[in-house]
Scaffold this active site. Structure first.
Site, PDB file in Angstrom:
ATOM      1  N   ARG A  49       0.849  -1.204   0.000  1.00 21.19           N
ATOM      2  CA  ARG A  49       0.000   0.000   0.000  1.00 21.19           C
ATOM      3  C   ARG A  49       0.878   1.245   0.000  1.00 21.19           C
ATOM      4  O   ARG A  49       0.616   2.215  -0.701  1.00 21.19           O
ATOM      5  CB  ARG A  49      -0.958  -0.001   1.213  1.00 21.19           C
ATOM      6  N   TYR A 101     -17.423  15.933 -15.683  1.00 16.35           N
ATOM      7  CA  TYR A 101     -17.873  14.547 -15.637  1.00 16.35           C
ATOM      8  C   TYR A 101     -18.904  14.402 -14.497  1.00 16.35           C
ATOM      9  O   TYR A 101     -18.696  14.914 -13.396  1.00 16.35           O
ATOM     10  CB  TYR A 101     -16.681  13.619 -15.404  1.00 16.35           C
ATOM     11  N   ASP A 174      -8.121  18.458 -14.634  1.00 17.31           N
ATOM     12  CA  ASP A 174      -8.474  17.093 -15.019  1.00 17.31           C
ATOM     13  C   ASP A 174      -8.133  16.971 -16.501  1.00 17.31           C
ATOM     14  O   ASP A 174      -8.807  17.538 -17.363  1.00 17.31           O
ATOM     15  CB  ASP A 174      -9.967  16.844 -14.756  1.00 17.31           C
ATOM     16  N   LYS A 199      -8.978   5.856 -19.194  1.00 20.39           N
ATOM     17  CA  LYS A 199      -9.335   6.308 -20.534  1.00 20.39           C
ATOM     18  C   LYS A 199      -8.120   6.250 -21.477  1.00 20.39           C
ATOM     19  O   LYS A 199      -7.563   5.199 -21.664  1.00 20.39           O
ATOM     20  CB  LYS A 199      -9.925   7.720 -20.418  1.00 20.39           C
TER      21      LYS A 199
HETATM   22  O1  P1T Z   1     -14.094   6.383 -13.852  1.00 20.13           O
HETATM   23  P1  P1T Z   1     -12.901   6.893 -13.090  1.00 20.13           P
HETATM   24  O2  P1T Z   1     -11.603   6.272 -13.494  1.00 20.13           O
HETATM   25  O3  P1T Z   1     -13.104   6.907 -11.611  1.00 20.13           O
HETATM   26  O4  P1T Z   1     -12.711   8.425 -13.543  1.00 20.13           O
HETATM   27  C1  P1T Z   1     -13.673   9.398 -13.358  1.00 20.13           C
HETATM   28  C2  P1T Z   1     -13.538  10.500 -14.385  1.00 20.13           C
HETATM   29  C3  P1T Z   1     -12.834  11.628 -14.059  1.00 20.13           C
HETATM   30  N1  P1T Z   1     -12.685  12.662 -14.926  1.00 20.13           N
HETATM   31  C4  P1T Z   1     -13.218  12.600 -16.160  1.00 20.13           C
HETATM   32  C5  P1T Z   1     -13.047  13.769 -17.088  1.00 20.13           C
HETATM   33  C6  P1T Z   1     -13.924  11.465 -16.572  1.00 20.13           C
HETATM   34  O5  P1T Z   1     -14.443  11.455 -17.811  1.00 20.13           O
HETATM   35  C7  P1T Z   1     -14.103  10.380 -15.671  1.00 20.13           C
HETATM   36  C8  P1T Z   1     -14.884   9.163 -16.026  1.00 20.13           C
HETATM   37  N2  P1T Z   1     -15.721   9.354 -17.137  1.00 20.13           N
HETATM   38  C9  P1T Z   1     -16.547   8.405 -17.688  1.00 20.13           C
HETATM   39  C10 P1T Z   1     -16.693   7.173 -17.198  1.00 20.13           C
HETATM   40  C11 P1T Z   1     -17.309   8.861 -18.878  1.00 20.13           C
HETATM   41  O6  P1T Z   1     -17.858   8.027 -19.621  1.00 20.13           O
HETATM   42  O7  P1T Z   1     -17.343  10.078 -19.109  1.00 20.13           O
END
Ligand code: P1T
Length: 386
Positions: A49, A101, A174, A199
């Site tokens: 961790r 998001y 972000d 992503k």
């Molecule tokens: O899903 P996660 O890895 O926890 O990330 C969240 C997140 C944060 N910032 C942005 C700009 C994002 O697009 C996302 C996650 N977005 C999607 C799942 C979507 O389909 O837009």
């Protein structure tokens, strides 16, 4: 490594061949703990961790790619975002991009607002003066998403960083939609970059992961380092390995995403069944100038409205074949979704409506398949509409 170009760093940064075996690829150190010679005397790792060699390689790689000093890997993008907000004192005010998001909005509005007495003002940051007007005595942080999800607005990072510096606010970008290849906010003065590495950075839709990179090793960065271990929402060695592998091809993947997305945006813009296309790469986009200055390409996300109502949109979704109806983005395969009903359903309807996130807004994550196949799929589905 810093003298090398991006594509070279994406393949090599943080990844010396394994000293024990010469393995060219960093192994998956699937171990929870590490033997100590004497209490506190060890080879740099004590418990996974707190630190794991596969995760360390990833953290070093992303720090170098974003041109920061420290990287931190988390179990999801939201876990990473949560830790950033956790660095703030109770009762802090933050200014955030209005188009965000849906999960980020939910984290701020439904979790942090209550637990940390967080105050949040959502601002259209394409008007920088609105950001200045929103600053209060307890404002601590400016949270920017650009390109925004799902309306693909582009925010001028240099201008926002200057405002944050002048008012001594922490600036966070972000960088999920652009990816590290297209845009590097730390070089424009931002303090922190956060990613849903689920992503583009990973690129193959097979993990959920989050990353933070810091521009300097200041008190906030030290607090993030502490919280990563103290809270423990870390990325596993296996997922760290997959993410390191994904990063190696980020350069070529992003070039292909950008080329396909631009061609599709231009094609849709000229189509009689399409009312409006949102894509910063279109010369007609109000954000084209800033995007051209700030980004190396316009990205792989395209949003658009069809003529007609929600029924036409549903019909289109039923007819489309190659684009898979799914949340998420940034993988090699093309996806399609309706933000109002899927990724952004957690945003109250009246706010969505004000922003333009209606039931007829369609978002594409354009993959790197053969362009003609993607265009043909869109055309055959559009042809079925009235
Ligand atoms: O899903 P996660 O890895 O926890 O990330 C969240 C997140 C944060 N910032 C942005 C700009 C994002 O697009 C996302 C996650 N977005 C999607 C799942 C979507 O389909 O837009």
């Amino acid at each position: 490594m810093s003298s090398y170009g991006f594509a070279t760093k994406a393949i090599h940064a943080g990844q010396e061949p394994d000293s024990a075996t010469g393995a060219i690829i960093i192994p998956i150190y699937a171990t929870s703990t590490f033997v100590q010679e004497r209490p506190g005397v060890h080879k740099g790792y004590e418990y996974s961790r707190s630190g794991n060699p596969t995760r360390s390689a990833l953290e070093s790689c992303i720090a170098q790619l974003e041109e920061g000093v420290a990287g931190f890997a988390f179990a999801s993008g939201l876990a990473a975002e949560s830790v950033i907000i956790d660095t703030l004192p109770k009762g802090s005010h933050i200014i955030a991009t209005d188009d965000l998001y849906g999960g980020t909005f939910r984290l701020f509005d439904k979790v942090k607002r209550e637990l940390q007495d967080l105050e949040i003002t959502y601002v259209d940051m394409t008007d920088e003066s609105a950001v200045v007007r929103a600053i209060r005595s307890n404002t601590r942080l400016i949270w920017v998403e650009t390109p925004t999800n799902p309306l693909l607005k582009i925010i001028d990072l240099e201008k926002i960083a200057a405002i944050a510096t002048e008012h001594r606010l922490i600036s966070v970008c972000d960088n999920t939609f652009a990816s590290t290849y297209l845009q590097r906010p730390l070089t424009l003065g931002f303090d922190l970059v956060v990613h849903s590495a689920t992503k583009y950075l990973n690129g193959h839709s097979d993990i959920v992961a989050g990353l933070i990179v810091a521009r300097q090793d200041d008190a906030v960065t030290q607090r993030i380092r502490f919280l990563q271990n103290a809270i423990g929402s870390v990325l596993s060695p296996f997922d760290s390995f997959l993410l390191l592998r994904g990063l190696k091809t980020l350069t070529v993947r992003m070039e292909a995403h950008c080329a396909n997305a631009l061609a599709i945006a231009l094609h849709l813009e000229a189509h009689s069944k399409v009312r409006q296309v949102l894509y910063p790469g279109l010369p007609a986009s109000p954000y084209h100038g800033v995007a051209t200055r700030q980004m190396k390409g316009y990205g792989g996300m395209v949003s658009f409205y069809l003529h007609g109502g929600a029924e036409e949109t549903q019909r289109f979704l039923r007819e489309i074949r190659l684009f898979a109806l799914a949340e998420s983005l940034g993988g090699v395969e093309s996806l399609i979704e309706v933000p109002a009903l899927m990724t952004h359903a957690s945003i109250p309807a009246e706010i969505r409506e004000q922003l333009g996130i209606s039931d007829t807004l369609i978002r594409l994550s354009v993959g790197i398949e053969e362009l003609d196949d993607l265009l043909h799929d869109l055309d055959q589905a559009l042809a079925k509409l009235n």
